[in-house]
Design an enzyme around this catalytic site. Structure first.
Site, PDB file in Angstrom:
ATOM      1  N   ASP A  31       0.861  -1.186   0.000  1.00 57.26           N
ATOM      2  CA  ASP A  31       0.000   0.000   0.000  1.00 57.26           C
ATOM      3  C   ASP A  31       0.896   1.235   0.000  1.00 57.26           C
ATOM      4  O   ASP A  31       2.073   1.158   0.370  1.00 57.26           O
ATOM      5  CB  ASP A  31      -0.918   0.008   1.247  1.00 57.26           C
ATOM      6  CG  ASP A  31      -2.130   0.893   1.046  1.00 57.26           C
ATOM      7  OD1 ASP A  31      -3.191   0.377   0.698  1.00 57.26           O
ATOM      8  OD2 ASP A  31      -1.989   2.129   1.222  1.00 57.26           O
ATOM      9  N   GLU A 147     -14.001  -9.624  -7.704  1.00 54.32           N
ATOM     10  CA  GLU A 147     -14.388  -9.958  -6.322  1.00 54.32           C
ATOM     11  C   GLU A 147     -15.909  -9.811  -6.205  1.00 54.32           C
ATOM     12  O   GLU A 147     -16.515  -8.980  -6.869  1.00 54.32           O
ATOM     13  CB  GLU A 147     -13.683  -9.040  -5.323  1.00 54.32           C
ATOM     14  CG  GLU A 147     -13.818  -7.556  -5.571  1.00 54.32           C
ATOM     15  CD  GLU A 147     -15.063  -6.914  -4.960  1.00 54.32           C
ATOM     16  OE1 GLU A 147     -15.292  -5.731  -5.260  1.00 54.32           O
ATOM     17  OE2 GLU A 147     -15.805  -7.578  -4.200  1.00 54.32           O
ATOM     18  N   LYS A 200     -19.195  -9.035 -13.426  1.00 50.76           N
ATOM     19  CA  LYS A 200     -19.153  -8.310 -12.154  1.00 50.76           C
ATOM     20  C   LYS A 200     -20.119  -7.120 -12.180  1.00 50.76           C
ATOM     21  O   LYS A 200     -20.957  -6.945 -11.300  1.00 50.76           O
ATOM     22  CB  LYS A 200     -17.726  -7.825 -11.879  1.00 50.76           C
ATOM     23  CG  LYS A 200     -17.596  -6.868 -10.732  1.00 50.76           C
ATOM     24  CD  LYS A 200     -17.928  -7.500  -9.401  1.00 50.76           C
ATOM     25  CE  LYS A 200     -18.013  -6.426  -8.336  1.00 50.76           C
ATOM     26  NZ  LYS A 200     -18.281  -6.951  -6.999  1.00 50.76           N
ATOM     27  N   LEU A 246     -34.745  -8.164  -1.306  1.00 48.63           N
ATOM     28  CA  LEU A 246     -36.149  -7.733  -1.410  1.00 48.63           C
ATOM     29  C   LEU A 246     -36.570  -6.971  -0.158  1.00 48.63           C
ATOM     30  O   LEU A 246     -37.748  -6.788   0.087  1.00 48.63           O
ATOM     31  CB  LEU A 246     -37.068  -8.950  -1.612  1.00 48.63           C
ATOM     32  CG  LEU A 246     -37.044  -9.602  -3.002  1.00 48.63           C
ATOM     33  CD1 LEU A 246     -37.953 -10.836  -3.014  1.00 48.63           C
ATOM     34  CD2 LEU A 246     -37.493  -8.613  -4.091  1.00 48.63           C
ATOM     35  N   CYS A 256     -20.199   0.347  -3.813  1.00 54.86           N
ATOM     36  CA  CYS A 256     -20.194  -0.451  -5.048  1.00 54.86           C
ATOM     37  C   CYS A 256     -21.383  -0.231  -5.974  1.00 54.86           C
ATOM     38  O   CYS A 256     -21.208   0.070  -7.153  1.00 54.86           O
ATOM     39  CB  CYS A 256     -20.089  -1.931  -4.690  1.00 54.86           C
ATOM     40  SG  CYS A 256     -18.545  -2.298  -3.874  1.00 54.86           S
TER      41      CYS A 256
END
Ligand code: UDX
Length: 427
Positions: A31, A147, A200, A246, A256
């Site tokens: 990182d 992912e 994805k 639902l 996302c």
């Protein structure tokens, strides 16, 4: 056992690298944030993910998991290079690839021969093909391995996935990546890179569309006197529909769904396809978030203007079980309340600092404090802690006992017995 570099120690990279070490591989996670790298090497988890801390400690103690600063020092001695870098949205909804491109530029010339680059993060269709041209290395394969990690459940989603998707241009590269996951018991689907990338985006856009649909049905239920919880249960028995995704809510969000659905829309537009269905699902979700705020204002006592009222908001994170505020529907609803001249105090079990760019929002340290002198209270995130509150104490604290339950978290009868005016969502 393989030598693996993971570039990026965020939500995806930290879970991916730690779980790959758990599977027995020799993993180095890189990182750019030196403080984060130091904390992780000391076994301090930097994100809220159940089960991750134990795996991190295990990897460090076993000696097959370490953290370094900078991609180069991780990739120099690795055979596989998992790219787990942020792919945030540009203002126009397209994907910002700057983190990816700079990481590729940094490592492309130092990658050991016959390396395999594995794209883990969510990327627009065609990225693998573009990166292949960018690296100018005929001995390096680029594989798409998206992912499917849900926040708050990421470790389980990694170790017990419903499927593993691998997009590659050569069977050899696909097989070498599939072998990394040989101890995971699931279906492995091998495709071309474009299909893998599209799987994805399509998965997330479809789930988001399903949520938009049930939120629209919830609004219809209120108009025709039906109960959306019964309707969701009734349709969910059909295995072609399924009972998950639902649960009506204030609108969907998170790091996302909004990003991936707008990226897919951009991909379609760039390909000359007007993806109207997806565009509508996104627009209707924004409309539902606004509708949720209006529902709160409409619930204020007769004659009380928003500017002279206090609204208590319970929940700021984008869903329960996480500390993530990115694109949180709760924050969007609160923004709308501010635009409707509302005054808001909020409590969330995982948030104890002021929210960036939301200085008007008072953050309290308990739900009772937020409810103090409130004219209405709205549940925006489905924390179990809120269902366990002492609502007699809440009622005593409030100026008016009005609850808008945008997550249908509470029991309407219980609240009404305590003297509350209860307003649910679709019921
Ligand atoms: C999602 C996908 O689930 C995951 O597979 C993908 O890899 C990353 O994106 P995540 O963003 O963690 O995971 O959130 P998710 O649990 O899917 O929830 C997304 C949004 O939908 C949240 O705002 C949540 O509150 C909302 N939601 C979800 C509902 O309103 N009702 C539901 O029934 C489920």
């Amino acid at each position: 056992m393989a030598d693996i570099a993971v570039i990026g120690a965020g939500y995806v990279g930290l879970t991916t690298g730690t779980c790959l070490a758990h599977l027995g591989h020799n993993v180095t996670i890189a990182d750019i944030d030196e403080i984060k790298v130091q904390k992780l090497n000391e076994g301090e988890v930097t994100i809220f993910e159940p089960g991750l801390s134990g795996l991190l400690t295990q990897g460090i103690e076993n000696g097959n998991l370490k953290f370094v600063v900078g991609a180069t020092s991780a990739s120099r001695n690795a055979a596989f290079h998992f790219l787990c870098l942020p792919t945030p949205p540009n203002p126009d909804g397209s994907t910002n690839m700057e983190y990816f491109s700079s990481a590729i530029e940094e490592i492309k010339d130092i990658l050991p021969p016959n390396s395999v680059i594995v794209n883990k993060s969510t990327l627009p269709v065609g990225t693998a093909s573009q990166l292949k041209k960018q690296i100018q290395r005929t001995d390096v394969e680029i594989v798409s391995n998206p992912e499917f990690l849900s926040e708050g459940n990421a470790v389980q989603d990694f170790l017990q996935p419903s499927r593993i998707v691998i997009g590659a241009e050569s069977q050899k590269a696909a097989s070498s990546v599939a072998a990394l996951f040989k101890d995971i018991d699931t279906t492995t689907q091998i495709t071309g890179t474009e299909s893998s990338e599209l799987i994805k985006h399509t998965a997330n856009a479809f789930l988001a569309m399903k949520l938009t649909f049930i939120n629209e049905i919830a609004t219809l239920c209120e108009l025709v006197g039906a109960n959306v919880l019964d309707v969701a249960e009734g349709i969910g028995y059909d295995p072609r529909i399924g009972s998950t995704y639902l649960r009506p809510g204030p609108g969907w969000g998170g790091s996302c769904f909004p990003k991936d659905s707008s990226s897919l829309l951009q991909t379609a537009n760039k390909a000359g396809f007007d993806f109207e269905l997806l565009e509508k699902a996104i627009t209707l979700n924004q409309k539902h978030l606004q509708r949720t705020a209006q529902k709160v204002v409409n619930a204020l006592p007769q004659g009380k203007e928003p500017e002279n009222s206090k609204i208590a908001a319970l929940g700021l994170t984008f869903k329960a079980g996480t500390d993530d505020l990115r694109s949180s529907p709760s924050l969007t609803v609160i923004e709308h309340l501010f635009n409707l001249n509302g005054r808001v105090s909020a409590y969330d079990p995982m948030v104890n600092l002021p929210i960036e760019n939301m200085s008007k929002l008072e953050i309290t340290s308990t739900a009772y404090e937020a409810a103090n002198n409130a004219d209405a209270l709205v549940i925006l995130t489905e924390w179990q802690e809120f269902a366990d509150l002492n609502f007699e104490r809440i009622r005593e604290a409030m100026r008016h006992p009005i609850v808008v339950d945008a997550r249908n978290l509470l029991n309407p009868q219980d609240l009404e017995l305590l003297g509350f005016q209860y307003i649910g969502l679709g019921q």
